[in-house]
Structures are given as structure tokens and as C-alpha cells.
Design a protein around this motif. Structure first.
Motif, PDB file in Angstrom:
ATOM      1  N   ASP A  84      -2.510   8.169  -1.733  1.00 54.41           N
ATOM      2  CA  ASP A  84      -2.330   6.838  -1.002  1.00 54.41           C
ATOM      3  C   ASP A  84      -1.322   6.261  -1.509  1.00 54.41           C
ATOM      4  O   ASP A  84      -1.278   5.562  -2.754  1.00 54.41           O
ATOM      5  N   GLN A  86       0.196   3.220  -0.515  1.00 54.73           N
ATOM      6  CA  GLN A  86       0.118   1.754  -0.814  1.00 54.73           C
ATOM      7  C   GLN A  86      -0.686   1.656  -1.858  1.00 54.73           C
ATOM      8  O   GLN A  86      -0.328   0.500  -2.807  1.00 54.73           O
ATOM      9  N   SER A  87      -1.668   2.173  -2.214  1.00 58.45           N
ATOM     10  CA  SER A  87      -2.586   1.893  -3.535  1.00 58.45           C
ATOM     11  C   SER A  87      -1.750   2.404  -4.646  1.00 58.45           C
ATOM     12  O   SER A  87      -1.774   1.300  -5.722  1.00 58.45           O
ATOM     13  N   ALA A  88      -1.066   3.265  -4.648  1.00 58.74           N
ATOM     14  CA  ALA A  88       0.042   3.698  -5.780  1.00 58.74           C
ATOM     15  C   ALA A  88       1.018   2.864  -6.068  1.00 58.74           C
ATOM     16  O   ALA A  88       1.187   2.272  -7.083  1.00 58.74           O
ATOM     17  N   TYR A  89       1.735   2.183  -4.863  1.00 60.45           N
ATOM     18  CA  TYR A  89       2.863   1.034  -5.009  1.00 60.45           C
ATOM     19  C   TYR A  89       1.928  -0.013  -5.741  1.00 60.45           C
ATOM     20  O   TYR A  89       2.497  -0.561  -6.662  1.00 60.45           O
ATOM     21  N   ASP A  90       0.764  -0.498  -5.289  1.00 61.29           N
ATOM     22  CA  ASP A  90       0.266  -1.783  -5.653  1.00 61.29           C
ATOM     23  C   ASP A  90      -0.079  -1.494  -7.273  1.00 61.29           C
ATOM     24  O   ASP A  90       0.355  -2.457  -8.022  1.00 61.29           O
ATOM     25  N   GLU A  91      -0.488  -0.580  -7.665  1.00 60.76           N
ATOM     26  CA  GLU A  91      -1.100  -0.343  -8.939  1.00 60.76           C
ATOM     27  C   GLU A  91       0.095  -0.344  -9.744  1.00 60.76           C
ATOM     28  O   GLU A  91       0.085  -0.881 -10.930  1.00 60.76           O
ATOM     29  N   GLU A  94       1.629  -3.499 -10.622  1.00 60.83           N
ATOM     30  CA  GLU A  94       0.747  -4.309 -11.648  1.00 60.83           C
ATOM     31  C   GLU A  94       1.003  -3.823 -12.973  1.00 60.83           C
ATOM     32  O   GLU A  94       1.021  -4.624 -13.843  1.00 60.83           O
TER      33      GLU A  94
END
Length: 138
Positions: A84, A86-91, A94
Motif C-alpha cells: 500500500d 499511501q500507507s508506506a509513504y505516510d509511515e 512520520e
């Protein structure tokens, strides 16, 4: 001028078939800084450090970091597959990764599968990317 395909037997080496890449080498300026970043920000399992060499596991492929004697230069882009994007990018954001841009569509195949990528850099400015294939909606 001849091309490799013009040479008799090109592309075959008596049954030898290369498999997955076992190790990728990347020069860095400072091993402790690189180890901390690759372990903390990317979350790669640190295998071991020996002097000015550090090794990480990338799902079976070893990433070999070595302290450069001179200028670090421009190594190849390391592309990490993710499920995923988008999830990898967001994490990763962070954790401190700085991306050039948000994930973007790079290519749509004839069957509708999409290739998405997002690019960022390590502490030495070396390019990395996350990539994902997104199947077409059913």
C-alpha cells in the motif's frame, strides 16, 4: 559494430541461470549515521556492522553499506516494493523520510494495472523509492 545478439551463443551460458540479486552495495559518508537512518527510518533489519561496513536485510537481499574513502558519488536508485504505497509513504514520512513528492502514477498497463512510485533520499542524498502495483478495479 556488433551487438550482443550478433555474437554466437549470446544470452546462454551452458545452462547457467542467474537468480535473485543477493546483495547491493551503496557507499555512505558515515556508517553510524547511515545505520541509524536505515534501521530507524526505513525499518530495515540490521544484520551486523563490521568496521566501516554495515549490512541490512531487504527481504532476502542484503544491502551492504560501506564508508566511502572520497566523494560518495551517485549510486543507483533502490526501489522498495510495498503493498500500500499511501500507507508506506505516510509511515516513512512520520519516521523522518523526506519525499520529493506524494506517490504518483507512473504507468498504466494495457490490462489496467497501475505502477505507482514515490521518491526520497537517504542522509547522503542517495535516491530511494517506494513502488507498488495497483490492480484495476473489478
Amino acid at each position: 559494430m556488433t551487438s550482443p545478439s550478433d555474437v554466437e551463443g549470446a544470452g546462454t551460458v551452458s545452462g547457467l541461470r542467474l537468480s535473485v540479486i543477493g546483495q547491493i552495495s551503496r557507499p555512505v559518508r558515515d556508517i553510524p549515521t547511515a545505520v541509524a537512518w536505515y534501521e530507524t527510518v526505513l525499518g530495515l533489519p540490521h544484520l551486523y556492522t563490521f568496521g566501516n561496513l554495515a549490512f541490512f536485510d531487504c527481504a532476502g537481499t542484503r544491502l551492504f553499506l560501506s564508508a566511502a574513502d572520497g566523494p560518495v558519488g551517485e549510486p543507483s536508485v533502490l526501489y522498495f516494493r510495498v503493498d500500500d504505497i499511501q500507507s508506506a509513504y505516510d509511515e516513512l514520512r512520520e519516521r523522518g523520510a523526506v519525499f520529493e513528492d506524494a506517490p504518483r502514477l507512473i504507468h498504466r498497463h494495457a490490462d489496467g494495472v497501475e505502477e505507482w512510485m514515490a521518491f526520497f533520499a537517504d542522509p547522503d542524498g542517495h535516491p530511494l523509492a517506494i513502488m507498488a502495483q495497483v490492480p484495476p478495479p473489478e
